[in-house]
Enzyme design. Structure first.
Site: not given
Ligand SMILES: Cc1ncc(C[n+]2csc(CCOP(=O)(O)OP(=O)(O)O)c2C)c(N)n1
Ligand SMILES: [Mg+2]
Lengths: 335, 323
Positions: B60, B129
């Site tokens: 972000e 959230h």
């Molecule tokens: C700062 C932020 N941006 C966006 C999100 C929305 N979001 C939640 S999980 C996720 C993906 C995260 O991917 P990864 O770090 O690979 O973890 P995984 O879910 O695959 O375990 C996103 C974009 C968030 N929770 N926090």
């Protein structure tokens, strides 16, 4: 897969696994799988609210790392953290009750699926903001260092989290201060609906560690013993004051990102290949080969754990809702 | 007028504006081929391509800061923040760069950019959230902050925000995404800022934002059954805060109640109350009232979450306590 590593051998020897350990690892993976399956089932029944992020396919990471930690270690994780909580002995009924929003939940129903926390068990928190937990684990790592008792602070996060500033700041501080922090990256190739190659310049995230001159190892995250060995080695270094490590576990989530995601964006061939490398099946086969297990015995363990999760979830579902009149938000918010 | 959802209204505004001006581009997480986690960008990638519909890494700070860079060099970027809560991650870029850059350049640069942040409670998303975030940026001069409460407002205000030559933060609400309402597709661009009266009444003035607008209108119906006619305003913009029409209303009703989905301290309701008190002190029959969330984070458990979000009944009761 062949492990890549930049690890210098730790001075402390890693304790080899006994047969009893191996069976415990297998059971823990089964427990996590069955817990998550029960969450999924409960979700469809309307018992789990909002959203939930499951970790089927990634159980070897939680079980293999969890087996290394001491009771006084600190463990931080994300919304996809149910497995890490179970690996550390979180009470399943309390976990289900939390997911169901009941007063008997580990956080009194206030936290929910994304925030399972139990500080008494060293489960310092589940962070819903991607990367948000990493600096916190650095802080716990400072505590561990100051305490001087050989504790460590482990922090779990996904591949996607390595693109956010907090990750880089945390890595840098931990390395500069030589903190006993294990950065454990569960590289499941996806952040939500986006494959890693669209968001990150390379898929081997171990390269991230090079920029911080940090000890690093990449392991097959679906091979529970490989995860255990890599973590044990990194933990020994951390406890001996040799600083942080980055452990990249190559793995895959069997389901979508969260409950509403059918995960249609994945190549069916990729899914198939990873399903064939289901960590539970791989380990079952390995233990059968070692003559520690038979198919029947494995089925019996699965049935036991399924029944256990089912019973825990049923007890949780019978628990009362928090009372809106008597709940003390002030006490929940302030010490 | 077409009956469409708030989600479709956002998408229609984005589509229309991007067709009109190829300097407009949008950035956000999973907004490309997958159309956005809340499906507010569905089809944009297919229509406008990867250069103008940019899937970003989870970064972000990176892409919100990049929006400023694009804006001051000739583009008109839109950044989507998936959950308004994540504004916390890019707070610095917004408050220290985006809001002040034109000022610091001696008024020489122009920063036409839009940050869309989808917030709000009610969907059991728990403490990290569920925040509207609508007042987080209230004390930052240089920003324009708007909060559409209906499909028509979402459509109109987003178009107005995109055409505005200054940074605008648009707070959207996820509990409204599936709500339907009449939208004047292709109609005139409405004013970006200023409140709008949605119901006339002589006995009390209610001012609300986002999802609280609908609940305040329901409260007004409840009050009408008891013979109390409430005038209901949608605040629409928090920055600039324009209270002229609200002041005029209070001069008629003598009662003011604000309703917002966030903690009371630091909320915009306090500013409305202060401005109305300044301008119409002698007209007030009671101190201005405020209905808000409790001064605590949003709880997960459904009965708890439901009990902290102001209900029409609670809003109506608050009005009755004042009249
Ligand atoms: C700062 C932020 N941006 C966006 C999100 C929305 N979001 C939640 S999980 C996720 C993906 C995260 O991917 P990864 O770090 O690979 O973890 P995984 O879910 O695959 O375990 C996103 C974009 C968030 N929770 N926090
Ligand atoms: Mg991932």
């Amino acid at each position: 897969m062949k492990a890549k590593t930049t690890t210098r051998t730790a001075k402390t020897k890693v304790k080899p696994l006994t047969d009893k350990d191996r069976l415990a690892l297998f059971r823990m993976m089964v427990r996590i799988r069955e817990f998550e399956e029960e969450v999924q089932r409960s979700y469809l029944e309307g018992l789990v609210h909002g959203t939930t992020h499951l970790c089927q396919g990634q159980e070897a990471v939680a079980a293999g790392t969890g087996f290394v930690f001491r009771d006084d270690d600190y463990v931080g994780y994300t919304y996809r953290g149910h497995g890490h909580c179970l690996a550390r002995g979180m009470d399943e009924e309390g976990a289900f009750a939390e997911l169901f929003g009941r007063t008997t939940g580990v956080c009194g129903g206030v936290g929910g699926s994304m925030h399972l926390t139990d500080i008494d068990k060293g489960l310092i928190g589940a962070f819903g903001i991607v990367g948000g937990g990493l600096p916190v684990s650095v802080g716990a790592g400072v505590t561990a260092q100051m305490n001087g008792r050989g504790q460590l602070s482990a922090t779990f996060f996904g591949d996607g989290a390595t693109n956010i500033g907090a990750f880089h700041e945390a890595m840098n501080i931990a390395q500069v201060w030589k903190l006993p922090v294990l950065f454990i990256c569960e590289n499941n190739l996806y952040g939500e609906f986006t494959r890693i190659n669209h968001s990150t310049p390379y898929e081997d995230l171990i390269r991230r560690a090079e920029g911080y001159a940090m000890n690093a190892v990449q392991v097959d995250g679906n091979d529970v013993e490989a995860v255990y060995a890599a973590t044990a080695e990194a933990a020994a270094r951390a406890r001996a004051g040799e600083g942080p490590s980055f452990i990249e576990c190559m793995t895959y989530r069997h389901r979508g990102h969260s409950r509403t995601d059918p995960a249609k964006y994945r190549d069916p061939k990729e899914v198939e290949a990873w399903l064939a490398r289901d960590p539970l099946k791989l380990y079952e086969a390995a233990l059968i080969k070692r003559k520690l297990l038979t198919r029947e015995k494995a089925e019996a363990i699965i049935a036991e754990e399924r029944a256990r999760q089912r019973a825990a979830s049923e007890r949780a579902a019978a628990a009362p809702w928090p009372d809106t009149d008597t709940i003390d938000y002030a006490a929940l918010t302030f010490a | 007028m077409q009956e469409i959802t708030y989600r479709e209204a956002i998408l229609a505004a984005l589509q229309e504006e991007m067709r009109r001006d190829d300097k407009i581009l949008i950035m956000g997480e999973d907004i490309g081929p997958s159309g956005g986690p809340f499906k507010t960008c569905q089809g944009l990638y297919e229509e406008f391509g990867a250069a103008r519909v940019r899937d970003t890494p989870i970064a972000e700070t990176g892409f919100v800061g990049a929006a400023l860079g694009l804006a001051i060099t000739g583009y008109r970027p839109i950044a989507e923040i998936m959950f308004a809560d994540f504004l916390g991650v890019c707070f610095d870029q917004i408050v220290n760069s985006i809001a002040k850059h034109r000022f610091m350049s001696g008024g020489k640069v122009k920063a036409p950019l839009v940050i869309r942040a989808i917030g709000g409670a009610g969907l059991r998303f728990a403490a990290q959230h569920s925040q509207t975030g609508e007042s987080w940026l209230l004390s930052v001069p240089g920003l324009t902050i708007v909060c559409p409460s209906s499909p028509n407002e979402a459509y109109g205000m987003l178009r107005a925000a995109i055409r505005y030559d200054n940074p605008v933060v648009v707070f959207e609400h996820k509990a409204l995404l599936s709500t339907k309402g009449p939208v004047d597709i292709g109609g005139p661009i409405p004013p970006l800022t200023g409140p709008k009266m949605l119901r006339e009444g002589s006995d009390a003035t209610i001012v609300a934002s986002l999802a609280m607008v609908g609940r305040s209108l329901e409260a007004a119906e409840l009050l009408a059954k008891d013979g109390i006619e409430a005038e209901v305003f949608d605040i629409r913009s928090l920055r600039p805060m324009i209270t002229g029409p609200i002041v005029e209303s209070v001069k008629k009703t003598n009662i003011l109640l604000t309703v917002e989905e966030q903690a009371q301290v630091g909320g915009w309701g306090a500013e409305v109350a202060a401005q109305v008190t300044d301008a119409a002190f002698d007209y007030l029959d009671a101190p201005p009232g405020r209905v808000t969330l409790p001064d605590f984070p949003v709880p997960y458990s459904p009965p708890l979450e439901d009990s902290v979000i102001p209900s029409p009944e609670r809003i109506a009761a608050a009005v009755k306590a004042l009249v």
